[in-house]
Design an enzyme around this catalytic site. Structure first.
Site, PDB file in Angstrom:
ATOM      1  N   CYS A  94      -0.543   1.471   4.314  1.00  0.00           N
ATOM      2  CA  CYS A  94       0.180   2.146   3.235  1.00  0.00           C
ATOM      3  C   CYS A  94       0.167   3.667   3.355  1.00  0.00           C
ATOM      4  O   CYS A  94       0.970   4.347   2.715  1.00  0.00           O
ATOM      5  CB  CYS A  94      -0.395   1.733   1.886  1.00  0.00           C
ATOM      6  SG  CYS A  94      -0.533  -0.057   1.674  1.00  0.00           S
TER       7      CYS A  94
ATOM      8  N   HIS B  18       1.466   6.538  -3.715  1.00  0.00           N
ATOM      9  CA  HIS B  18       1.645   5.171  -3.231  1.00  0.00           C
ATOM     10  C   HIS B  18       1.684   4.237  -4.434  1.00  0.00           C
ATOM     11  O   HIS B  18       0.878   4.353  -5.350  1.00  0.00           O
ATOM     12  CB  HIS B  18       0.498   4.799  -2.295  1.00  0.00           C
ATOM     13  CG  HIS B  18       0.494   3.362  -1.888  1.00  0.00           C
ATOM     14  ND1 HIS B  18       1.632   2.702  -1.474  1.00  0.00           N
ATOM     15  CD2 HIS B  18      -0.510   2.448  -1.845  1.00  0.00           C
ATOM     16  CE1 HIS B  18       1.324   1.454  -1.185  1.00  0.00           C
ATOM     17  NE2 HIS B  18       0.043   1.274  -1.412  1.00  0.00           N
TER      18      HIS B  18
ATOM     19  N   ASN C  28       4.078  -3.305  -4.347  1.00  0.00           N
ATOM     20  CA  ASN C  28       3.508  -2.550  -3.235  1.00  0.00           C
ATOM     21  C   ASN C  28       4.290  -2.881  -1.969  1.00  0.00           C
ATOM     22  O   ASN C  28       4.242  -4.008  -1.481  1.00  0.00           O
ATOM     23  CB  ASN C  28       2.029  -2.926  -3.084  1.00  0.00           C
ATOM     24  CG  ASN C  28       1.322  -2.165  -1.982  1.00  0.00           C
ATOM     25  OD1 ASN C  28       1.954  -1.531  -1.132  1.00  0.00           O
ATOM     26  ND2 ASN C  28       0.007  -2.226  -1.970  1.00  0.00           N
TER      27      ASN C  28
END
Length: 328
Positions: free
Chosen positions: A115, A255, A285
């Site tokens: 990520c 994020h 996500n």
């Protein structure tokens, strides 16, 4: 040697049409909408259709970013694709994308930092341009997490979605562009978030498939504690390197993993919700795609204006983290 100022010339995003809602997940595993929203802030996520791979998502976002930047694919010197779900082990997704775009003179490679990958990619590419080696680079965060998500595991399947975000970077006027990067890793936490099967240590076998080793494993509570700590740390370090204070942030682009993690970052940075770009509820996500998709949406919505001070920050498997301070 005087460094060239480097910044974003154009951004773009792509998410698949298929929407997977919390209500649909209720029919697949033992969970419910209220629990998911309360614990994560996620209401729905996007899922690639059967024929789509990561390079396809990346291509759609790249076309938009190139158009916004006014740059042709033939002008690109470098393509970096940050992903943990490449189309195949090799060739790289970046090479596949280079061919699809017709970016004949561009060097191309993939970057694996989960990520945090998009921030890592920006740091890589901006240095090539700042030193004068290259003029234009395409940096993409793209992941098709639905292909590595275990939809029998209620702890992880509620979290992940598919998408891609892209930016074209190049020289910008003095005073604009990237002011700092903060990158880091703690490999001792690698066991907390991983896919064990399919690599050279645990190649694919019938046993590895039966044991579901080819899906995401996450020690949720440990990763959560790490994320709450590291997001604030990384953002503050990027601010320090840029010579900014917390009150100078116009837009935070974090994020998009969990609303409670984002809120902890806002508290740490003493920022109000209106200074934070959040689209977690729509997409979940998306790993490396989360930050560039959120950035592209912030630009589309007019939330980012010329001269604004932005902080991008993320964390991911590895364990890794990254942050950047930039002037739009």
């Amino acid at each position: 040697m005087k460094l060239i100022p480097v910044g974003v010339l154009g951004s773009g995003k792509y998410v698949p049409e298929r929407v997977l809602t919390n209500q649909e997940l209720e029919t697949m595993v033992e969970t419910n909408d209220e629990w998911i929203v309360t614990r994560t802030g996620i209401r729905e996520r996007r899922i690639a259709h059967e024929g789509q791979a990561t390079s396809d998502l990346a291509y759609e976002s790249a076309i938009i970013a190139l158009e916004k930047a006014g740059i042709s694919a033939e002008q690109l010197d470098l393509i970096i694709v940050a992903t943990i779900t490449p189309d195949m082990a090799f060739p790289s997704t970046a090479c596949l994308l280079q061919d699809k775009l017709g970016a004949k003179k561009a060097a191309a490679y993939d970057l694996s930092a989960a990520c945090s990958g998009f921030i890592y990619g920006l740091a890589n590419a901006s240095n090539f341009i700042a030193t004068g080696m290259y003029k234009y680079a395409l940096v993409i965060g793209a992941d098709t997490l639905s292909r590595i998500t275990d939809y029998t595991d209620r702890n992880t399947c509620i979290l992940f979605g598919d998408g891609a975000g892209a930016v074209v970077i190049g020289e910008v006027p003095e005073g604009r562009g990237f002011k700092s990067f903060e990158l880091g890793a703690d490999g001792s936490g690698g066991e907390l978030l991983k896919i064990e099967g399919g690599g050279s240590r645990r190649p694919a076998t019938q046993q590895s498939i039966d044991e579901r080793r080819h899906f995401i494993y996450m020690a949720g509570s440990e990763v959560f504690k790490f994320a709450v700590r590291i997001m604030g740390n990384a953002a503050e370090e990027a601010l320090r390197k840029a010579g900014w204070n917390k009150g100078e942030i116009d837009v935070l682009v974090p994020h998009q993993a969990n609303m409670r993690i984002i809120q902890a970052s806002l508290n740490r940075l003493e920022l109000s919700d209106d200074k934070c770009m959040i689209n977690l509820d729509k997409y979940g996500n998306m790993s490396a795609a989360s930050i560039p998709v959120a950035l592209a949406e912030a630009v589309e919505q007019g939330r980012v204006k010329e001269g604004d001070r932005l902080v991008l920050v993320g964390f991911g498997g590895g364990l890794t983290w990254g942050a950047s301070a930039m002037v739009w």
